[in-house]
Write a protein that holds these residues in place. Sequence first.
Motif, PDB file in Angstrom:
ATOM      1  N   GLU B 204      -2.864  -1.598  -0.123  1.00  0.00           N
ATOM      2  CA  GLU B 204      -2.082  -0.540   0.519  1.00  0.00           C
ATOM      3  C   GLU B 204      -0.608  -0.623   0.075  1.00  0.00           C
ATOM      4  O   GLU B 204      -0.003  -1.692   0.135  1.00  0.00           O
ATOM      5  CB  GLU B 204      -2.129  -0.697   2.058  1.00  0.00           C
ATOM      6  CG  GLU B 204      -1.317   0.377   2.792  1.00  0.00           C
ATOM      7  CD  GLU B 204      -0.820  -0.049   4.195  1.00  0.00           C
ATOM      8  OE1 GLU B 204      -1.302  -1.070   4.715  1.00  0.00           O
ATOM      9  OE2 GLU B 204       0.058   0.653   4.729  1.00  0.00           O
ATOM     10  N   GLY B 205      -0.053   0.482  -0.374  1.00  0.00           N
ATOM     11  CA  GLY B 205       1.380   0.542  -0.671  1.00  0.00           C
ATOM     12  C   GLY B 205       1.814  -0.091  -1.978  1.00  0.00           C
ATOM     13  O   GLY B 205       2.978   0.027  -2.362  1.00  0.00           O
ATOM     14  N   VAL B 206       0.900  -0.785  -2.677  1.00  0.00           N
ATOM     15  CA  VAL B 206       1.309  -1.464  -3.907  1.00  0.00           C
ATOM     16  C   VAL B 206       1.637  -0.444  -4.997  1.00  0.00           C
ATOM     17  O   VAL B 206       2.604  -0.590  -5.743  1.00  0.00           O
ATOM     18  CB  VAL B 206       0.240  -2.487  -4.377  1.00  0.00           C
ATOM     19  CG1 VAL B 206       0.684  -3.174  -5.666  1.00  0.00           C
ATOM     20  CG2 VAL B 206      -0.004  -3.525  -3.285  1.00  0.00           C
ATOM     21  N   ALA B 207       0.845   0.640  -5.055  1.00  0.00           N
ATOM     22  CA  ALA B 207       1.115   1.692  -6.037  1.00  0.00           C
ATOM     23  C   ALA B 207       2.468   2.343  -5.750  1.00  0.00           C
ATOM     24  O   ALA B 207       3.215   2.679  -6.681  1.00  0.00           O
ATOM     25  CB  ALA B 207       0.002   2.738  -6.010  1.00  0.00           C
ATOM     26  N   ALA B 208       2.787   2.509  -4.466  1.00  0.00           N
ATOM     27  CA  ALA B 208       4.075   3.116  -4.095  1.00  0.00           C
ATOM     28  C   ALA B 208       5.228   2.220  -4.548  1.00  0.00           C
ATOM     29  O   ALA B 208       6.264   2.710  -5.015  1.00  0.00           O
ATOM     30  CB  ALA B 208       4.134   3.341  -2.586  1.00  0.00           C
ATOM     31  N   LEU B 209       5.043   0.902  -4.426  1.00  0.00           N
ATOM     32  CA  LEU B 209       6.086  -0.024  -4.886  1.00  0.00           C
ATOM     33  C   LEU B 209       6.219   0.053  -6.410  1.00  0.00           C
ATOM     34  O   LEU B 209       7.340   0.063  -6.940  1.00  0.00           O
ATOM     35  CB  LEU B 209       5.757  -1.458  -4.446  1.00  0.00           C
ATOM     36  CG  LEU B 209       6.712  -2.530  -4.983  1.00  0.00           C
ATOM     37  CD1 LEU B 209       8.138  -2.283  -4.516  1.00  0.00           C
ATOM     38  CD2 LEU B 209       6.253  -3.924  -4.560  1.00  0.00           C
TER      39      LEU B 209
END
Lengths: 124, 222
Positions: B204-209
Amino acid sequence: MHEMGILYRILDEVRAAAAANNVARIRAIRLQVGGLSGLVPAFLERYYAPVAAEDPLFLGSELDIETIPGKGLCRACGASYPASAEAWKCAVCGGDDVRLDGGREIVIRDILAETAVEKEANHG
Amino acid sequence: MAEIRLIDLKRSVLADNDADADNLRAELKRRGTFLLNLMSSPGSGKTTLLKALVPHLAGKVRWGVMEADIDSSVDAEAISRLGVPAVQLHTGGMCHLDADMTRQGLRGFGDEHFDLVVLENVGNLVCPAEFDTGAVRNMTLLSVPEGDDKPLKYPLMYQTCDLLAVGKTDVLPCFDFDRDRLVRNARARNPAIEILFLSAKTGEGVAALADWLLRQVREWTA
């Protein structure tokens, strides 16, 4: 937490100033430490003697620490007020659009030093 | 014969590091390298997060990692096993990195060019925040088990960071961690801070980072 590292930096700065000013021995270093700098003056004082003892230039010298209180500045109402690490709201209007206007500094204000005057006399 | 004199200095002790950090940033700009300073407590999951980023950055950016620890090279080994060049810096007991140590670390990569270098600072929420490393952006990682009150306890860390990543969100059900309270606490310290929630475990959220990083790299190297 990093008082030792800061002490070494202070002595390096003073050593450079001593070399530039024909100083034979340092008597005292006056340091200004912000209340919000994260440095603990008691630790600086405790470690000063053993660190200073490594260089004869600092033999018998003292470290005088002046604590500078934290100062907050409110962008909303323009007030300037005493700030601690815990109080991040304006003491006057209660707003949180504040910035720190002092209290984080670590400044070598001045040094009390013995200078060798013979050289200057020779020039005269 | 000696004379006692008062010599006025008014020298800020950290001024030389601040100037050195500005020089390093200018060097990085010329070389087209974006440097991220990643800070957090020990055990918050910095290395695990970097490992999770590897597939998201693969083929998009040439990147390397500088691991700073008091001792051991387990972190650098973990990163290089995934094919990302990593250098290990030993601070020899120092609790933080300064700009000169960061520059020495960058030399450890040799002549290899990177678009992005992530500096994984010593795990510590106090000292690293006080020393400008020369990085272009500062990021802090807060893991859920540490609690949502950290921005109140370590204000400077949150004031100096551009991005707050809240990690280990997979364990949120086990802790009294309130996401809204965390956002309020962080914004009280730094109204401009960007906040991402992520979990290296679930992804979760790693792609956003990764997107955030790629955007920063594009802007810096444009």
